[in-house]
Motif scaffolding. Structure first.
Motif, PDB file in Angstrom:
ATOM      1  N   ARG A   2       0.836  -1.199   0.000  1.00  0.00           N
ATOM      2  CA  ARG A   2       0.000   0.000   0.000  1.00  0.00           C
ATOM      3  C   ARG A   2       0.880   1.262   0.000  1.00  0.00           C
ATOM      4  O   ARG A   2       0.604   2.237  -0.708  1.00  0.00           O
ATOM      5  N   TYR A   3       1.940   1.222   0.803  1.00  0.00           N
ATOM      6  CA  TYR A   3       2.881   2.340   0.876  1.00  0.00           C
ATOM      7  C   TYR A   3       3.572   2.542  -0.474  1.00  0.00           C
ATOM      8  O   TYR A   3       3.712   3.669  -0.970  1.00  0.00           O
ATOM      9  N   LYS A   4       3.979   1.436  -1.122  1.00  0.00           N
ATOM     10  CA  LYS A   4       4.641   1.501  -2.429  1.00  0.00           C
ATOM     11  C   LYS A   4       3.707   2.086  -3.485  1.00  0.00           C
ATOM     12  O   LYS A   4       4.125   2.893  -4.323  1.00  0.00           O
ATOM     13  N   ALA A   5       2.431   1.670  -3.453  1.00  0.00           N
ATOM     14  CA  ALA A   5       1.454   2.185  -4.414  1.00  0.00           C
ATOM     15  C   ALA A   5       1.184   3.668  -4.185  1.00  0.00           C
ATOM     16  O   ALA A   5       0.939   4.429  -5.130  1.00  0.00           O
ATOM     17  N   TRP A   6       1.254   4.105  -2.920  1.00  0.00           N
ATOM     18  CA  TRP A   6       0.990   5.512  -2.593  1.00  0.00           C
ATOM     19  C   TRP A   6       2.089   6.417  -3.142  1.00  0.00           C
ATOM     20  O   TRP A   6       1.803   7.454  -3.740  1.00  0.00           O
ATOM     21  N   ASN A   7       3.371   6.009  -2.955  1.00  0.00           N
ATOM     22  CA  ASN A   7       4.475   6.861  -3.415  1.00  0.00           C
ATOM     23  C   ASN A   7       5.718   5.981  -3.606  1.00  0.00           C
ATOM     24  O   ASN A   7       6.394   5.643  -2.634  1.00  0.00           O
ATOM     25  N   ARG A   8       6.018   5.641  -4.844  1.00  0.00           N
ATOM     26  CA  ARG A   8       7.141   4.756  -5.123  1.00  0.00           C
ATOM     27  C   ARG A   8       8.477   5.392  -4.728  1.00  0.00           C
ATOM     28  O   ARG A   8       9.392   4.700  -4.253  1.00  0.00           O
ATOM     29  N   THR A   9       8.591   6.706  -4.891  1.00  0.00           N
ATOM     30  CA  THR A   9       9.852   7.379  -4.526  1.00  0.00           C
ATOM     31  C   THR A   9      10.093   7.290  -3.026  1.00  0.00           C
ATOM     32  O   THR A   9      11.199   6.957  -2.577  1.00  0.00           O
ATOM     33  N   ALA A  10       9.047   7.575  -2.251  1.00  0.00           N
ATOM     34  CA  ALA A  10       9.179   7.479  -0.796  1.00  0.00           C
ATOM     35  C   ALA A  10       9.481   6.042  -0.375  1.00  0.00           C
ATOM     36  O   ALA A  10      10.280   5.805   0.544  1.00  0.00           O
ATOM     37  N   TYR A  11       8.864   5.095  -1.059  1.00  0.00           N
ATOM     38  CA  TYR A  11       9.097   3.674  -0.749  1.00  0.00           C
ATOM     39  C   TYR A  11      10.564   3.312  -0.979  1.00  0.00           C
ATOM     40  O   TYR A  11      11.200   2.672  -0.132  1.00  0.00           O
ATOM     41  N   LYS A  12      11.127   3.749  -2.136  1.00  0.00           N
ATOM     42  CA  LYS A  12      12.526   3.435  -2.443  1.00  0.00           C
ATOM     43  C   LYS A  12      13.478   4.098  -1.462  1.00  0.00           C
ATOM     44  O   LYS A  12      14.476   3.491  -1.035  1.00  0.00           O
ATOM     45  N   LEU A  13      13.175   5.357  -1.078  1.00  0.00           N
ATOM     46  CA  LEU A  13      14.012   6.050  -0.101  1.00  0.00           C
ATOM     47  C   LEU A  13      13.978   5.346   1.258  1.00  0.00           C
ATOM     48  O   LEU A  13      15.015   5.169   1.912  1.00  0.00           O
ATOM     49  N   THR A  14      12.783   4.940   1.655  1.00  0.00           N
ATOM     50  CA  THR A  14      12.647   4.234   2.934  1.00  0.00           C
ATOM     51  C   THR A  14      13.428   2.920   2.910  1.00  0.00           C
ATOM     52  O   THR A  14      14.125   2.574   3.871  1.00  0.00           O
ATOM     53  N   LYS A  15      13.323   2.201   1.799  1.00  0.00           N
ATOM     54  CA  LYS A  15      14.038   0.933   1.662  1.00  0.00           C
ATOM     55  C   LYS A  15      15.549   1.154   1.743  1.00  0.00           C
ATOM     56  O   LYS A  15      16.273   0.413   2.420  1.00  0.00           O
ATOM     57  N   ALA A  16      16.032   2.225   1.062  1.00  0.00           N
ATOM     58  CA  ALA A  16      17.458   2.533   1.084  1.00  0.00           C
ATOM     59  C   ALA A  16      17.929   2.883   2.492  1.00  0.00           C
ATOM     60  O   ALA A  16      19.001   2.453   2.934  1.00  0.00           O
ATOM     61  N   VAL A  17      17.109   3.673   3.212  1.00  0.00           N
ATOM     62  CA  VAL A  17      17.458   4.050   4.584  1.00  0.00           C
ATOM     63  C   VAL A  17      17.539   2.814   5.479  1.00  0.00           C
ATOM     64  O   VAL A  17      18.450   2.680   6.302  1.00  0.00           O
ATOM     65  N   LEU A  18      16.598   1.898   5.301  1.00  0.00           N
ATOM     66  CA  LEU A  18      16.616   0.674   6.112  1.00  0.00           C
ATOM     67  C   LEU A  18      17.845  -0.175   5.819  1.00  0.00           C
ATOM     68  O   LEU A  18      18.485  -0.708   6.737  1.00  0.00           O
ATOM     69  N   VAL A  19      18.186  -0.302   4.527  1.00  0.00           N
ATOM     70  CA  VAL A  19      19.379  -1.076   4.160  1.00  0.00           C
ATOM     71  C   VAL A  19      20.628  -0.419   4.741  1.00  0.00           C
ATOM     72  O   VAL A  19      21.501  -1.097   5.311  1.00  0.00           O
TER      73      VAL A  19
END
Length: 330
Positions: free
Chosen positions: A274-291
């Motif tokens: 749901r988060y990815k569908a809402w904003n793919r850019t925010a999703y990718k940034l969040t994923k990068a921060v977690l990694v």
């Protein structure tokens, strides 16, 4: 810290072996985060001792015991058709089947006969002859009836565990090349009364492009291994780890611990999508921060310890030098 980095290096090396095995691959990062990546060290160990060729389809000559199933295809078919007629086959969509949950959207249904242990009580009651046949085949670790409806498509995937090989026995099939499975780019079309065995740790996909529902017997068969130690490990891992993914047909059947908590992972996955569908850019940034956060958690403690050690050593060296100079003056 050297030990930690050595473990990480070995783990990544194992992922590379799994990733480049075969002709069809996930993306590298897709492989790292795929469930087959988590078991990469175990799988590399099992590949090293495998007594069968490293190729998508394996000759049934390596598994002579499976002729019992093919010879009794009519008996097995009769019980499978009865399950379908009484709506006993069900979709894996109740958050209690982590291994096959993603197949529900394709209309894929199953009825478990056994899963790395004894037969389900429901299977012994509804399929007594098939479960009796399976009881006489200790190399068959898991078994189920599985259907794929007209138009059903199972997307490319690979199974996480190399300790087994996958056996399919055609029971009610379209007998048509449009109903097929593709393993590492090689095509096989199901036929009534015909068996096939393949390595499910290669990427594979399936589709039914006909108007006939496909019914097969679906089994996990222990991978032949050259070492007694490897065979013992494989048996232990199946009993104590893979068995945790047991899924019930109905109340009273065993549910493994993985599937008891799977609803939590499913809920987290829905929120992630749901988060990815809402904003793919925010999703990718969040994923990068977690990694990066995980990497920092691994690297920084060791870096601080190294810095502290170096500064302490330097201070000690200066103190010793100063003491030496003072002693010389005296």
């Amino acid at each position: 810290m050297i030990v930690v980095w050595s473990v990480i290096a070995i783990y990544l090396a194992c992922i590379l072996v799994v990733h480049y095995r075969g002709r069809v691959h996930h993306s590298f990062w897709g492989q790292v985060f795929d469930h087959s990546g988590f078991l990469a060290p175990v799988n590399v160990f099992l590949y090293a001792f495998s007594a069968v060729p490293h190729k998508p389809y394996i000759s049934l000559a390596h598994f002579p015991e499976l002729e019992t199933l093919r010879a009794n295809a009519d008996v097995i078919r009769e019980e499978g058709i009865a399950l379908m007629a009484h709506a006993r086959m069900r979709l894996p969509d109740q958050n209690d089947d982590a291994g096959f949950n993603s197949f529900a959207k394709a209309g894929w249904k199953r009825f478990y006969l056994k899963w790395y242990g004894d037969a389900h009580p429901s299977a012994e009651r509804l399929c007594p002859r098939t479960t009796a046949l399976l009881r006489g085949l200790p190399s068959v670790s898991a078994a189920m009836f599985a259907t794929l409806p007209p138009g059903g498509v199972l997307n490319p995937h690979k199974d996480p565990y190399a300790g087994s090989m996958r056996y399919h026995l055609g029971l009610v099939t379209p007998n048509d090349d449009a109903c097929r499975i593709v393993v590492d780019g090689e095509v096989y079309s199901w036929r009534d009364g015909e068996g096939v065995i393949f390595d499910e740790t290669f990427i594979h996909k399936a589709e039914n492009g006909t108007d006939v529902e496909r019914l097969i017997l679906f089994c996990d068969v222990a991978r032949p291994l050259r070492s007694g130690f490897a065979r013992g490990f494989n048996a232990w891992f199946g009993r104590n780890v893979v068995s945790a993914a047991a899924s019930p047909n109905e109340a009273g059947d065993r549910t493994g611990v993985i599937n008891r908590v799977f609803f939590l992972a499913d809920r987290a996955g829905r929120l992630r999508r749901r988060y990815k569908a809402w904003n793919r850019t925010a999703y990718k940034l969040t994923k990068a921060v977690l990694v990066l956060g995980v990497a920092a958690a691994l690297i920084l403690p060791g870096a601080f310890r190294a810095y502290h050690y170096l500064t302490s050593s330097s201070a000690s060296t200066h103190a010793t030098a100063d003491h030496g100079q003072a002693s010389a003056l005296n």
